[in-house]
Design an enzyme around this catalytic site. Structure first.
Site, mmCIF file in Angstrom:
data_model
loop_
_atom_site.group_PDB
_atom_site.id
_atom_site.type_symbol
_atom_site.label_atom_id
_atom_site.label_comp_id
_atom_site.label_asym_id
_atom_site.label_seq_id
_atom_site.Cartn_x
_atom_site.Cartn_y
_atom_site.Cartn_z
ATOM 1 N N SER A 1 -4.063 7.706 4.130
ATOM 2 C CA SER A 1 -2.871 7.725 3.286
ATOM 3 C C SER A 1 -2.314 9.138 3.152
ATOM 4 O O SER A 1 -3.069 10.097 2.974
ATOM 5 C CB SER A 1 -3.200 7.197 1.886
ATOM 6 O OG SER A 1 -3.005 5.820 1.797
ATOM 7 N N ASP B 1 7.315 6.722 -1.756
ATOM 8 C CA ASP B 1 5.888 7.046 -1.701
ATOM 9 C C ASP B 1 5.666 8.371 -0.977
ATOM 10 O O ASP B 1 4.797 8.495 -0.112
ATOM 11 C CB ASP B 1 5.091 5.923 -1.034
ATOM 12 C CG ASP B 1 3.593 6.040 -1.289
ATOM 13 O OD1 ASP B 1 3.214 6.737 -2.246
ATOM 14 O OD2 ASP B 1 2.814 5.446 -0.530
ATOM 15 N N HIS C 1 1.322 7.829 -3.877
ATOM 16 C CA HIS C 1 0.235 7.019 -4.456
ATOM 17 C C HIS C 1 -1.085 7.773 -4.440
ATOM 18 O O HIS C 1 -2.048 7.338 -5.076
ATOM 19 C CB HIS C 1 0.120 5.663 -3.759
ATOM 20 C CG HIS C 1 -0.540 5.694 -2.417
ATOM 21 N ND1 HIS C 1 0.165 5.756 -1.239
ATOM 22 C CD2 HIS C 1 -1.846 5.675 -2.049
ATOM 23 C CE1 HIS C 1 -0.668 5.761 -0.216
ATOM 24 N NE2 HIS C 1 -1.900 5.716 -0.679
#
Length: 503
Positions: A404, A321, A271
């Protein structure tokens, strides 16, 4: 095309003052730009490209308010800048000076009034041999020198402070005249997070790099002591999303591979980066960490000194992801990076460790209990029930925007032995005052991303390029002697002898 007007350039007196103040500013630790050197005699007026202004405080408020209002678990990348399109070339813009040694010096300025910091992107980058490029921001801070081999047709410069930047290009006499396609500044990222902490604290408040939650733990604290190698494998990076038209921060981890050839494979989240254009725009920052355990302590040494630009997309799995890129260049030897080990076996360790850069802050470390298997917690309807690890609640530290893509490591002494088992998608974990809250995060599992429909959708081809059958591997120091493992797929690969670099 922005409006061009003339502004006072860097005169000799100002250049001297900035040069004196700039020892920590040499991000590449090279010699200062010519214009900042004492007694530099140059044109005092530089053309200035005025870009669309920015209200940084309002932009932060808009983004952070929208994030706070969103329902459910969130991904944890952080928006840091808005793009401004520009087209500036040495052939038609700026000013040239002829220097005493026969070389030519080109300079131009850009400004996005109100921006806290700037990122410059060059869509044409074909410097001749011997040419050097600098980007100079406020307070005498500069990035460079950069040379021909720092770009692959394009180049993304690291961040500089302030709302005005000077591009300086020096061309040796042997390379003159400069080719028409040598350089074009095509985009400027107008920052609103104040990466350098230059704004008054009452204006910045929360949501800026350097100001992550009070429960976060610096990697130099006792929690990080067993993970000195793994800490050196982690970097944070900025990249440009050409679909959403914004600059973002995420974290990632340099990985070893079964060939142990120090191929520069860097693991992060899909992402964050899932397209070749995003990978090409990555600017990585290594060793950005505090020398003190105190949470609010300033980082030691230079600011964002160890940086590199550009990567190629190798594999990406949106359901897990997970993305793997290969850096365009190896990290410099004096950065003392580490190639982390990994475990694709799928066994859950008794505890976990996360190493990351929340909000782009100095590197932090997070401790959690044994993870459980789950789907992706950041999407409403996971496509598979077992793609992710569910981690938390954390006993020390937490994750935030900017975390992230950071790796989940097996805890020292547990199954996995400090190897990477996942990469962060997001979740609801945050600080609650000086303690982590009771929420959890989810991490895409390396064991699931190991296989896929083809090499562009799995990790196996890149982390075990010779097909040895290894499903787990220890880490490798960047200075360790090269080791050739035995080709016995039924045996685990032996550990690598580590040689710690002198610091």
């Amino acid at each position: 095309m922005p409006g061009i007007r003339h502004a006072l350039g860097l005169g000799a007196l100002l250049g001297f003052a900035l040069a004196v103040a700039a020892p920590d500013a040499a991000a590449r630790q090279g010699e200062p730009p010519y214009s900042l050197r004492q007694n530099a005699k140059l044109a005092r007026v530089l053309p200035l490209a005025e870009l669309a202004p920015l209200d940084a405080a309002m932009r932060r408020l808009e983004i952070d308010t929208a994030a706070a209002a969103s329902l459910g678990a969130r991904t944890k990348r952080t928006a840091v800048a808005d793009p401004r399109t520009v087209s500036l070339t040495p052939q038609r813009d700026g000013v040239w000076d002829s220097l005493a040694d026969g070389s030519q010096l080109w300079r131009v300025q850009v400004r996005a009034a109100g921006a806290t910091d700037l990122r410059l992107a060059f869509d044409r980058y074909a410097l001749p041999a011997g040419a050097t490029l600098y980007v100079i921001g406020a307070d005498g801070y500069y990035q460079g020198p950069y040379a021909a081999d720092d770009g692959h047709g394009r180049f993304h410069a690291p961040v500089v402070p302030g709302d005005t930047a000077t591009v300086e290009l020096r061309v040796p006499a042997a390379a003159w005249p400069l080719a028409d396609d040598a350089l074009e500044l095509s985009r400027v990222g107008a920052g609103f997070r104040d990466a350098f902490g230059r704004e008054p604290i009452d204006l910045v408040k929360l949501g800026s790099p350097g100001r992550s939650g009070a429960c976060n733990v610096n990697v130099v604290c006792p929690l990080g002591a067993p993970y000195g190698d793994e800490i050196r494998a982690v970097a944070y990076y900025e990249y440009f999303d050409d679909v959403e038209q914004g600059y973002y921060i995420c974290s990632g981890t340099l990985l070893n591979n079964a060939a142990r050839d120090r191929r520069n494979l860097f693991l992060t989240a899909a992402h964050c980066v899932s397209r070749a254009s995003q990978a090409a725009s990555m600017v990585l920052y290594w060793n950005y960490q505090s020398t003190q355990c105190v949470v609010l302590a300033a980082p030691g040494g230079g600011y964002f000194n160890d940086n590199q630009s550009g990567a190629a997309l190798r594999a990406t799995r949106p359901d897990v992801d997970v993305t793997l890129v290969e850096l365009d260049q190896p990290p410099q030897s004096d950065w003392h990076v580490y190639y982390a080990g990994w475990d694709a076996g799928g066994a859950a360790p008794g505890g976990t460790i996360g190493i990351h850069h929340p909000r782009g802050d100095v590197k932090k470390i997070t401790a959690g209990p044994a993870p459980s298997v789950s789907g992706n917690c950041t999407v409403a309807s996971p496509t598979a029930p077992n793609t992710h690890w569910r981690a938390g609640p954390y006993s020390q530290g937490t994750t935030e925007g900017g975390s992230s893509g950071s790796a989940l490591f097996a805890r020292a002494g547990d199954v996995g032995q400090k190897r990477v088992i996942g990469t962060l998608s997001g979740g609801n974990a945050l600080c609650q005052g000086t303690e982590p809250n009771a929420a959890q995060d989810c991490y895409g599992r390396v064991a699931i991303a190991w296989n896929g429909t083809n090499a562009a959708a799995r990790l196996r081809d890149w982390l075990d390029p010779a097909g040895s059958g290894a499903i787990a591997l220890d880490g490798l120091d960047s200075t360790a002697p090269t080791f050739v493992p035995p080709r016995h797929s039924e045996r685990p690969l032996p550990p690598v002898l580590r040689q710690r670099p002198r610091r």
